[in-house]
Design an enzyme around this catalytic site. Structure first.
Site, PDB file in Angstrom:
ATOM      1  N   GLU A  44     -45.928 -49.278  -1.499  1.00  0.00           N
ATOM      2  CA  GLU A  44     -45.625 -49.478  -2.922  1.00  0.00           C
ATOM      3  C   GLU A  44     -46.426 -48.495  -3.783  1.00  0.00           C
ATOM      4  OE1 GLU A  44     -45.818 -53.155  -6.191  1.00  0.00           O
ATOM      5  OE2 GLU A  44     -47.218 -53.095  -4.503  1.00  0.00           O
ATOM      6  N   LYS A 117     -38.524 -54.737  -9.339  1.00  0.00           N
ATOM      7  CA  LYS A 117     -39.318 -55.846  -8.805  1.00  0.00           C
ATOM      8  C   LYS A 117     -39.126 -57.108  -9.627  1.00  0.00           C
ATOM      9  CE  LYS A 117     -44.160 -56.662  -7.421  1.00  0.00           C
ATOM     10  NZ  LYS A 117     -45.467 -55.963  -7.287  1.00  0.00           N
ATOM     11  N   CYS A 154     -43.681 -55.908  -2.723  1.00  0.00           N
ATOM     12  CA  CYS A 154     -44.986 -56.563  -2.741  1.00  0.00           C
ATOM     13  C   CYS A 154     -44.919 -58.057  -3.074  1.00  0.00           C
ATOM     14  CB  CYS A 154     -45.941 -55.818  -3.662  1.00  0.00           C
ATOM     15  SG  CYS A 154     -47.704 -56.156  -3.292  1.00  0.00           S
TER      16      CYS A 154
END
Length: 286
Positions: A44, A117, A154
């Site tokens: 990431e 995200k 993540c």
């Protein structure tokens, strides 16, 4: 011969020089491709250090529209050159909004789109809400040259809903680019074991291989613990890194064979969506 996908994950340390970080990833991508990898996952936000540990406005200047981002303009052509799929994590600027995003570059270099995200953490050392708006794309999977790939970023990896949503879209493997390490407010807390277990749970309950790519190194006292891995559909490690190694890991999966196993387990046959309203915030009935 059964259809196969060879997956690789990259693990490395990154600094403030974006061009140098891109070169680091390029070198590892080339090595993984030489080893036969077809889908290669960097960590990431490898464009720079993990800047979200503090709130500093200077970092907004490192965001770019996804099609113009230096990571994308440098590495999408590499995907074409090597004939590999590259999920590329970036800091994205979209108008006046900023996102923690991933651009999927297919094996011909074409950009298949962007994922933003969905789950944005906020806490000591991981103050992402200062920088990123929660994603507006919804969960996504990608039909690439080598198979259908689901990617979360993540904090997304801790949520079973993310994995299940991607599976319902037909994912054959789940990938998670990551930046995770020590907890500044609690140095005695080591999240590495539970970080791995959370994703291994997704592998088991969805009968799907899972791969995670994390960074390493001490970034101003925040130590990233690596431990990148590739697991099979039963949650057993096919390949794993320790906390300080750099390089790439690769493993081969057989998605059609795994699909047959998944059907036999019955997890998707026995789902009861009509009972899951509470997961979407619907009030419980007496």
């Amino acid at each position: 011969m059964a259809r196969q996908i060879r997956i690789a994950v990259l693990q490395a340390a990154f600094g403030e020089d974006m061009a140098a970080n891109i070169k680091t990833v390029e070198k590892l991508v080339r090595a993984a491709a030489k080893d036969g990898a077809q889908v290669i996952l960097p960590p990431e936000l490898f464009q720079g250090p993990y800047f979200c540990k503090t709130e500093e406005t200077r970092w907004f200047a490192s965001a770019h529209p996804y099609k113009e981002h230096p990571v994308v303009t440098s590495l999408a052509p590499l995907a074409k050159e090597l004939g590999v799929v590259l999920p590329l994590s970036i800091f994205e600027k979209a108008g006046q909004e900023y996102y923690n995003s991933l651009v999927m570059a297919d094996a011909d270099g074409a950009l298949l789109g962007v994922y933003r995200k969905s789950h944005i953490p906020d806490g000591p050392g991981y103050e992402e809400k200062f920088y990123f708006k929660p994603g507006d794309t919804g969960f996504k999977t990608w039909s690439t040259k080598f198979g259908r790939i689901g990617v979360g970023i993540c904090w997304d990896q801790w949520f079973p809903e993310t994995a299940r949503a991607m599976m319902l879209q037909g994912a054959e493997v789940l990938l998670y680019p990551t930046a995770i390490g020590s907890e500044p407010e609690n140095p005695s807390l080591d999240t590495q074991p539970r970080w791995r277990r959370a994703m291994i749970g997704h592998a088991v309950s969805n009968v799907v291989p899972v791969a995670a790519a994390n960074r390493i190194g001490d970034e101003g006292g925040q130590v990233f613990y690596g431990s990148s891995f590739i697991s099979d559909e039963g949650g057993d490690f096919l390949a794993e890194f320790g906390r300080t190694e750099d390089g790439f890991l690769a493993a081969t999966i057989e998605p059609d064979r795994i699909a047959e196993l998944r059907a036999g387990w019955g997890f998707f046959r026995d789902r009861r969506p009509e009972l899951y309203g509470a997961l979407a915030g619907a009030p419980a009935k007496d």
